[in-house]
Design a protein around this motif. Sequence first.
Motif, PDB file in Angstrom:
ATOM      1  N   TRP A   1       0.807  -1.221   0.000  1.00 27.00           N
ATOM      2  CA  TRP A   1       0.000   0.000   0.000  1.00 27.00           C
ATOM      3  C   TRP A   1       0.843   1.275   0.000  1.00 27.00           C
ATOM      4  O   TRP A   1       0.286   2.364  -0.051  1.00 27.00           O
ATOM      5  CB  TRP A   1      -0.955  -0.001   1.189  1.00 27.00           C
ATOM      6  CG  TRP A   1      -1.752  -1.265   1.312  1.00 27.00           C
ATOM      7  CD1 TRP A   1      -1.830  -2.094   2.391  1.00 27.00           C
ATOM      8  CD2 TRP A   1      -2.581  -1.858   0.309  1.00 27.00           C
ATOM      9  NE1 TRP A   1      -2.638  -3.165   2.126  1.00 27.00           N
ATOM     10  CE2 TRP A   1      -3.123  -3.052   0.856  1.00 27.00           C
ATOM     11  CE3 TRP A   1      -2.911  -1.506  -1.002  1.00 27.00           C
ATOM     12  CZ2 TRP A   1      -3.971  -3.888   0.145  1.00 27.00           C
ATOM     13  CZ3 TRP A   1      -3.759  -2.339  -1.719  1.00 27.00           C
ATOM     14  CH2 TRP A   1      -4.284  -3.513  -1.146  1.00 27.00           C
TER      15      TRP A   1
ATOM     16  N   PRO B   1       0.299   3.012  -3.634  1.00 29.17           N
ATOM     17  CA  PRO B   1      -1.092   3.437  -3.788  1.00 29.17           C
ATOM     18  C   PRO B   1      -1.483   4.560  -2.830  1.00 29.17           C
ATOM     19  O   PRO B   1      -2.308   5.410  -3.170  1.00 29.17           O
ATOM     20  CB  PRO B   1      -1.882   2.157  -3.490  1.00 29.17           C
ATOM     21  CG  PRO B   1      -0.973   1.062  -3.944  1.00 29.17           C
ATOM     22  CD  PRO B   1       0.401   1.528  -3.552  1.00 29.17           C
TER      23      PRO B   1
ATOM     24  N   GLU C   1      -7.408   0.056  -6.164  1.00 31.99           N
ATOM     25  CA  GLU C   1      -6.765  -1.260  -6.170  1.00 31.99           C
ATOM     26  C   GLU C   1      -7.777  -2.408  -6.187  1.00 31.99           C
ATOM     27  O   GLU C   1      -7.388  -3.569  -6.090  1.00 31.99           O
ATOM     28  CB  GLU C   1      -5.863  -1.393  -4.937  1.00 31.99           C
ATOM     29  CG  GLU C   1      -4.776  -0.344  -4.834  1.00 31.99           C
ATOM     30  CD  GLU C   1      -3.828  -0.384  -6.018  1.00 31.99           C
ATOM     31  OE1 GLU C   1      -3.332  -1.487  -6.332  1.00 31.99           O
ATOM     32  OE2 GLU C   1      -3.584   0.685  -6.631  1.00 31.99           O
TER      33      GLU C   1
END
Length: 290
Positions: A12, A15, A40
């Motif tokens: 993560w 993102p 995602e």
Amino acid sequence: MADKKQAEFTKWFGPLLNALRELGGSARPKEVVEAIAKSENVPDIQREEIMKSGILRFDNQVAWARQYLVWEGLLDNVKKGVWTLSSKGQDTHLSLEDSRKLFLKWVEIHQKARKDKNSKKNIEKLQDEQGPEEVEHEIAPSLLEVLQTVSPIGFEHICKRLLREHGFENVFVTQASRDGGIDGYGTLELNPFVSMKVLFQCKRYQGTVSRSQVGDFRNAMIGRADKGIILTTGTFSEDAKREASREGAPPIELIDGKKLVELFEKVELGVKPKIVYEVDYNFFEKFIKK
């Protein structure tokens, strides 16, 4: 299993930076989590997974990603409750390999800072079981754990007190045998000319509130109030969240365990504030390097 969770956690980093860029450089944690889940394509079953502590695993992983990005200087650590890209973060894009290297870099820094050969193992364990804000100072039992131990009727009266502390007036808890799915009601004055009646339901849960439960509450409140609130010590399923904000239906505010704790802390109800200093590892990084 540990490697899999670690891979999910570092996944993560990139993102999160991308989400903040899309959101204009800063946003509240909930907005960032929602943006990452959408970009995602994170499935509902993954978003609803709960750890032993009662925290949503996906949200906790994103929070840990944010903590590492703060240490790296890619996010500012200024205003509580708002995640903000630094100037360095604005121009940084991280691949999975970049994220892995960043993670290992800070594990090494922590190892040296704490002079603990088992730091890496300890940090990975904490990432699985806690949120980053809990690493340096644990509170046992936590406020959420205490709330989960009170009686159902006791929780209703605690919620009544909480609503009063946040500006509600004429707040009452209904009789258990006659509530019809409504645990209480009150009035919220929006301004000197406008006020609204609000019904609330209290669920002292350790699990997840479902979509059907939100729908049942809405059916119980139709024609009786302008707005509804469900307060729980647990969490809400993604379907429940969608049902609460369904277009054309009376709106329902969802207060999960995490938000509930924040509301108690904001008015210092049942909690005592204390100052805790967090180490700024980014400041010490240049002094730790060989």
